[in-house]
Design an enzyme around this catalytic site. Structure first.
Site, PDB file in Angstrom:
ATOM      1  N   GLU A  55     -46.683 -33.938  28.524  1.00 52.18           N
ATOM      2  CA  GLU A  55     -46.452 -33.968  27.081  1.00 52.18           C
ATOM      3  C   GLU A  55     -46.339 -35.396  26.562  1.00 52.18           C
ATOM      4  O   GLU A  55     -46.854 -35.714  25.499  1.00 52.18           O
ATOM      5  CB  GLU A  55     -45.205 -33.153  26.725  1.00 52.18           C
ATOM      6  CG  GLU A  55     -45.441 -31.665  26.898  1.00 52.18           C
ATOM      7  CD  GLU A  55     -44.286 -30.809  26.398  1.00 52.18           C
ATOM      8  OE1 GLU A  55     -43.365 -31.335  25.725  1.00 52.18           O
ATOM      9  OE2 GLU A  55     -44.308 -29.598  26.677  1.00 52.18           O
ATOM     10  N   TYR A  60     -28.680 -31.001  27.386  1.00 48.28           N
ATOM     11  CA  TYR A  60     -27.907 -29.764  27.422  1.00 48.28           C
ATOM     12  C   TYR A  60     -26.722 -29.882  26.463  1.00 48.28           C
ATOM     13  O   TYR A  60     -26.374 -28.928  25.772  1.00 48.28           O
ATOM     14  CB  TYR A  60     -27.413 -29.482  28.846  1.00 48.28           C
ATOM     15  CG  TYR A  60     -28.522 -29.164  29.819  1.00 48.28           C
ATOM     16  CD1 TYR A  60     -29.069 -27.887  29.894  1.00 48.28           C
ATOM     17  CD2 TYR A  60     -29.024 -30.136  30.678  1.00 48.28           C
ATOM     18  CE1 TYR A  60     -30.083 -27.588  30.785  1.00 48.28           C
ATOM     19  CE2 TYR A  60     -30.037 -29.857  31.571  1.00 48.28           C
ATOM     20  CZ  TYR A  60     -30.570 -28.580  31.622  1.00 48.28           C
ATOM     21  OH  TYR A  60     -31.585 -28.295  32.501  1.00 48.28           O
ATOM     22  N   CYS A 112     -37.954 -24.587  27.769  1.00 48.37           N
ATOM     23  CA  CYS A 112     -36.712 -25.006  28.422  1.00 48.37           C
ATOM     24  C   CYS A 112     -36.912 -26.264  29.250  1.00 48.37           C
ATOM     25  O   CYS A 112     -35.946 -26.962  29.566  1.00 48.37           O
ATOM     26  CB  CYS A 112     -36.109 -23.879  29.246  1.00 48.37           C
ATOM     27  SG  CYS A 112     -37.215 -23.135  30.430  1.00 48.37           S
ATOM     28  N   HIS A 113     -38.154 -26.593  29.584  1.00 50.91           N
ATOM     29  CA  HIS A 113     -38.416 -27.821  30.334  1.00 50.91           C
ATOM     30  C   HIS A 113     -38.081 -29.069  29.522  1.00 50.91           C
ATOM     31  O   HIS A 113     -37.929 -30.144  30.083  1.00 50.91           O
ATOM     32  CB  HIS A 113     -39.882 -27.871  30.804  1.00 50.91           C
ATOM     33  CG  HIS A 113     -40.879 -27.936  29.695  1.00 50.91           C
ATOM     34  ND1 HIS A 113     -41.292 -26.806  29.008  1.00 50.91           N
ATOM     35  CD2 HIS A 113     -41.537 -28.990  29.140  1.00 50.91           C
ATOM     36  CE1 HIS A 113     -42.174 -27.169  28.088  1.00 50.91           C
ATOM     37  NE2 HIS A 113     -42.332 -28.488  28.145  1.00 50.91           N
TER      38      HIS A 113
END
Length: 132
Positions: free
Chosen positions: A126, A68, A97-98
């Protein structure tokens, strides 16, 4: 529209995507199966702070994360503001956003059903497929 992914329901505001719901669902299904790493969908970015954050999210490669704070530094704002914008992302999954985590490696929040457990599942998915 709602889509299912890894046993959770994601809300996608299809007014931000030019392609059909069938195309969106098809690409998300291929992502879940490990057959797709990027989405070939035209996303209309809102002309707001959330849109600016979404632009940064789209730049995070498959299998990688950003904090963030890193996103906040790029936009000259605070990590809390970035977290709020991630929570307002109208096209989760498509705009990843993950892939945004806390500076200490914690996951932070996630607005889809299943919360941080599904965020962890997506990141693990991923990581597994990025190395394959």
């Amino acid at each position: 529209m709602q889509v299912e992914l890894f046993g959770s329901t994601f809300e996608i505001d299809e007014s931000y995507v030019e392609e059909s719901p069938e195309e969106i669902r098809g690409q998300i299904g291929k992502y879940e199966c490990g057959e797709r790493r990027t989405f070939d969908l035209a996303v209309k970015m809102p002309d707001t702070f959330t849109g600016a954050v979404m632009g940064e999210l789209l730049a995070i490669p498959y299998g990688e994360t950003r904090t963030y704070g890193e996103i906040a530094d790029a936009l000259d704002t605070s990590p809390i503001a970035v977290g709020g914008a991630c929570g307002r992302n109208p096209v989760t999954v498509v705009v990843p956003c993950h892939r945004v985590v806390k500076s200490d490696g914690g996951l932070g929040g996630f607005s889809a059903s299943g919360g941080v457990a599904v965020k962890r599942r997506m990141l693990d998915h991923e990581a597994e497929n990025a190395s394959a």
